[in-house]
Design a protein around this motif. Structure first.
Motif, PDB file in Angstrom:
ATOM      1  N   LYS A  80      -0.392  37.992  -4.899  1.00  0.00           N
ATOM      2  CA  LYS A  80       0.372  37.145  -5.811  1.00  0.00           C
ATOM      3  C   LYS A  80       0.223  37.644  -7.241  1.00  0.00           C
ATOM      4  CE  LYS A  80      -0.581  33.278  -2.730  1.00  0.00           C
ATOM      5  NZ  LYS A  80      -1.322  32.017  -2.554  1.00  0.00           N
ATOM      6  N   LEU A  81       1.290  37.467  -8.012  1.00  0.00           N
ATOM      7  CA  LEU A  81       1.267  37.925  -9.400  1.00  0.00           C
ATOM      8  C   LEU A  81       2.277  37.132 -10.224  1.00  0.00           C
ATOM      9  CD1 LEU A  81       0.131  40.056 -11.397  1.00  0.00           C
ATOM     10  CD2 LEU A  81       2.069  41.506 -10.787  1.00  0.00           C
ATOM     11  N   TYR A 139      -7.965  44.635 -11.225  1.00  0.00           N
ATOM     12  CA  TYR A 139      -8.153  43.250 -11.657  1.00  0.00           C
ATOM     13  C   TYR A 139      -7.299  42.294 -10.819  1.00  0.00           C
ATOM     14  CZ  TYR A 139     -10.643  44.840 -15.862  1.00  0.00           C
ATOM     15  OH  TYR A 139     -11.551  45.395 -16.727  1.00  0.00           O
ATOM     16  N   ILE A 140      -6.062  42.672 -10.549  1.00  0.00           N
ATOM     17  CA  ILE A 140      -5.170  41.821  -9.741  1.00  0.00           C
ATOM     18  C   ILE A 140      -5.770  41.584  -8.358  1.00  0.00           C
ATOM     19  CG2 ILE A 140      -2.926  41.758  -8.567  1.00  0.00           C
ATOM     20  CD1 ILE A 140      -1.815  43.332 -11.008  1.00  0.00           C
ATOM     21  N   SER A 149      -8.542  37.984  -4.671  1.00  0.00           N
ATOM     22  CA  SER A 149      -9.596  37.859  -3.653  1.00  0.00           C
ATOM     23  C   SER A 149     -10.448  36.620  -3.869  1.00  0.00           C
ATOM     24  CB  SER A 149     -10.492  39.098  -3.656  1.00  0.00           C
ATOM     25  OG  SER A 149     -11.333  39.124  -4.804  1.00  0.00           O
ATOM     26  N   ARG A 150     -10.466  36.120  -5.105  1.00  0.00           N
ATOM     27  CA  ARG A 150     -11.237  34.912  -5.423  1.00  0.00           C
ATOM     28  C   ARG A 150     -10.383  33.654  -5.387  1.00  0.00           C
ATOM     29  NH1 ARG A 150     -12.413  35.223 -10.406  1.00  0.00           N
ATOM     30  NH2 ARG A 150     -11.800  37.336 -11.027  1.00  0.00           N
TER      31      ARG A 150
END
Length: 316
Positions: A6-7, A86-87, A92-93
């Motif tokens: 997702k972004l 970073y994405i 992942s968190r």
């Protein structure tokens, strides 16, 4: 089945108000922010880049700020590599990565799969082109594009020297225009599930905000910041110190302008830069436009943006 990462992207011209709204969106959607600003990546360059302060971050993690020293090379390829890491980590968190900035090329590097020209770096060629521009003017270098890449020639302003040189550099190494590779990249599927929002406002109001921002930078000590960078040994010829706000003040310190002339030149150059940013984003059909003037409050605007984001990205 492969699930896309997702972004969210919040773009727009300089001084339009991306910082405040992006932090509010991040608070509401459990997001973290990745800067897509070609100047905020540099350490010690805070005032002239309108870098967000720790207090103004309001506890939201920010990345791609203070990544490198002013004399380190930083390119779209480096941005892409770091931003993708970073994405991936933010996703992942279970949080939402939010790209925020006005450097359209950086954003496109994530959405368009721009690997094809990343390996092309010719410092000698760039220096040669900068020397030609210094001797004969930016327009002369821009005209060099006309016969080899008319698409880029029409799209790029002569004063956007960095990207003009980049287009010449790619052609010099491949024999093909950079616009050809950009067209190919758009035909490849994006690896992200994304929402791409661009902010805008009435042009005269935006220009007024730009002028107020420049005045604020001067009041906060932009001249001292530039003097400190030069005293630290950073050359005025560095790409970092050719950024808006730094080049104009260096010209003042060199005696080319009075301070008043430098400030007026900075305001004019920033207005032109904002206009080029808007042209860039308008040429991208993936963008969803938000006109800030249509909202009575930042919260009302945030609610509409979140509705749009929820329609493009699974937020659960």
């Amino acid at each position: 089945m492969y699930l896309k990462q997702k972004l969210c992207i919040i773009a727009g011209p300089t001084a339009v108000g991306k910082t405040d709204i992006s932090i509010l969106i991040a608070q509401k959607l459990c997001g973290e922010i990745i800067s897509a600003d070609s100047a905020q990546v540099y350490k010690y360059m805070d005032i002239g880049t309108a870098k967000v302060s720790k207090d103004d971050m309001k506890g939201i993690n920010h990345y791609m700020i203070d990544e490198v020293y002013p004399d380190e090379n930083f390119s779209v390829a480096v941005f892409k590599e770091k931003a993708e890491c970073y994405i991936k980590d933010i996703n992942s968190r279970g949080k939402l990565p939010i790209i925020v900035g006005g450097t359209g090329l950086y954003i496109n590097s994530l959405l368009n799969n721009l690997e094809f020209t990343n390996s092309i770096i010719d410092i000698d060629f760039r220096n040669k082109m900068r020397q030609i521009a210094s001797e004969k003017g930016n327009e002369y270098v821009h005209e060099m594009l006309k016969s080899i890449d008319e698409v880029s020639y029409k799209r790029l302003h002569p004063n956007d020297l960095k990207r003009v040189i980049r287009a010449l550099e790619v052609y010099n190494h491949t024999g093909k225009p950079i616009s050809y590779f950009q067209m190919l990249s758009k035909q490849q599927p994006c690896k992200y599930e994304y929402a791409y929002i661009c902010l805008n406002m009435d042009r005269s109001r935006l220009y007024n905000r730009i002028e107020l921002r420049v005045d604020k930078m001067i009041k906060e000590g932009l001249v001292d910041e530039v003097e400190k960078l030069l005293k630290m040994g950073y050359s005025k010829k560095l790409t970092s110190l050719q950024a808006l706000g730094y080049k104009e003040i260096i010209d003042y310190l060199d005696g080319d302008y009075s301070l008043e002339e430098a400030i007026n030149t900075l305001k004019k150059n920033t207005r032109h830069y904002a206009k080029r940013q808007l042209t860039w984003f308008r040429n991208d059909e993936r963008v969803f436009w938000i006109n800030i003037d249509n909202y009575f409050s930042i919260n009302a605007m945030a609610e509409n943006m979140i509705r749009y984001i929820a329609g493009k990205i699974s937020l659960i």
